[in-house]
Write a protein that holds these residues in place. Structure first.
Motif, PDB file in Angstrom:
ATOM      1  N   LYS A  19       0.843  -1.213   0.000  1.00 17.84           N
ATOM      2  CA  LYS A  19       0.000   0.000   0.000  1.00 17.84           C
ATOM      3  C   LYS A  19       0.873   1.255   0.000  1.00 17.84           C
ATOM      4  CE  LYS A  19      -3.870  -2.073   2.404  1.00 17.84           C
ATOM      5  NZ  LYS A  19      -4.212  -2.461   3.770  1.00 17.84           N
ATOM      6  N   LEU A  20       1.954   1.232   0.796  1.00 14.68           N
ATOM      7  CA  LEU A  20       2.825   2.411   0.892  1.00 14.68           C
ATOM      8  C   LEU A  20       3.547   2.701  -0.430  1.00 14.68           C
ATOM      9  CD1 LEU A  20       4.225   1.793   4.475  1.00 14.68           C
ATOM     10  CD2 LEU A  20       2.965   3.828   3.745  1.00 14.68           C
ATOM     11  N   ILE A  43       2.345   2.263  -3.371  1.00 16.04           N
ATOM     12  CA  ILE A  43       1.383   2.967  -4.236  1.00 16.04           C
ATOM     13  C   ILE A  43       1.164   4.397  -3.722  1.00 16.04           C
ATOM     14  CG2 ILE A  43      -1.015   2.975  -5.061  1.00 16.04           C
ATOM     15  CD1 ILE A  43      -0.787  -0.182  -4.843  1.00 16.04           C
ATOM     16  N   GLN A  44       0.909   4.491  -2.423  1.00 19.21           N
ATOM     17  CA  GLN A  44       0.619   5.794  -1.807  1.00 19.21           C
ATOM     18  C   GLN A  44       1.734   6.817  -2.041  1.00 19.21           C
ATOM     19  OE1 GLN A  44      -0.253   5.260   2.383  1.00 19.21           O
ATOM     20  NE2 GLN A  44       0.139   7.424   2.769  1.00 19.21           N
ATOM     21  N   HIS A  45       2.987   6.382  -1.918  1.00 20.13           N
ATOM     22  CA  HIS A  45       4.117   7.311  -2.065  1.00 20.13           C
ATOM     23  C   HIS A  45       4.752   7.258  -3.458  1.00 20.13           C
ATOM     24  CE1 HIS A  45       4.393   8.571   2.191  1.00 20.13           C
ATOM     25  NE2 HIS A  45       3.895   7.389   2.426  1.00 20.13           N
ATOM     26  N   ARG A  46       4.100   6.545  -4.379  1.00 22.17           N
ATOM     27  CA  ARG A  46       4.592   6.412  -5.762  1.00 22.17           C
ATOM     28  C   ARG A  46       6.067   6.004  -5.807  1.00 22.17           C
ATOM     29  NH1 ARG A  46       1.315   9.039  -9.607  1.00 22.17           N
ATOM     30  NH2 ARG A  46      -0.542   9.894  -8.640  1.00 22.17           N
TER      31      ARG A  46
END
Ligand SMILES: [Fe+2]
Ligand SMILES: [Fe+2]
Length: 192
Positions: free
Chosen positions: A78-79, A81-84
């Protein structure tokens, strides 16, 4: 006098800002390498469970750790994706190397499998500890996640110790080789 006061308060503010902001480049490296490490950990336990079977006594102990690794990898997925963040290009390698390390140590016996856990979890736990100090106040949530995972990894380490990891013939050598492999994997996964 006033000028001196302003300068002092400016310096103090700059220091606070520095502490509160995480370097973007470092943040990306942290997420990339942790994602890689947790992925590798899931593959190590997959390899061990493939040998022992998940319904054996040792298999059930390993499954408990594998379940926690699953939670860790899902968090970092998830991180990412969240932080690209670009994941490491070496995931296919860690897929094979992790499974091979898990299966090989399991084939050497239960104690060797636990010696693998002790070595890997020690390196990962220490690595999490170092990372917490690199995160600023803008990453409080990630910092607490990392602290929680560090606790889990140390629990895994202790499970290994409690299951006679150190009674593995050639423990010191095996442990050194695995630790060195993990540290190398960490270094390259940050960049590549
Ligand atoms: Fe983990
Ligand atoms: Fe772990």
């Amino acid at each position: 006098m006033t000028k001196r006061k302003i300068t002092k308060s400016k310096i103090k503010k700059e220091k606070t800002d520095y502490k509160s902001k995480t370097d973007k480049h470092i943040l990306k490296e942290i997420i990339r390498v942790d994602h890689a490490g947790e992925y590798g950990a899931t593959r190590i336990y997959d390899g061990q469970i493939a040998v022992f079977g998940k319904n054996s006594k040792i298999g059930k102990i390993i499954q408990h750790m594998a379940d926690q690794e699953q939670e860790h990898i899902e968090t970092f997925e998830k991180l990412i994706i969240q932080h690209r963040v670009r994941p490491t290009a070496l995931l296919p390698l860690w897929n094979i190397a992790g499974f091979a390390l898990g299966a090989t140590t399991a084939l050497m016996g239960e104690k060797a499998a636990m010696a693998c856990t002790v070595s890997v979890e020690k390196v990962i736990g220490d690595h999490y500890k170092q990372q917490a100090s690199l995160l600023g106040n803008d990453q409080k949530k990630l910092k607490s996640t990392i602290k929680k995972f560090e606790k889990d990894e140390l629990e895994h380490h202790d499970i290994g110790i409690a299951h006679d990891a150190k009674k593995t013939p050639g423990y010191n050598f095996l442990s050194k080789v695995i630790s060195l492999g993990c540290k190398t994997a960490i270094t390259v996964s940050k960049k590549i």
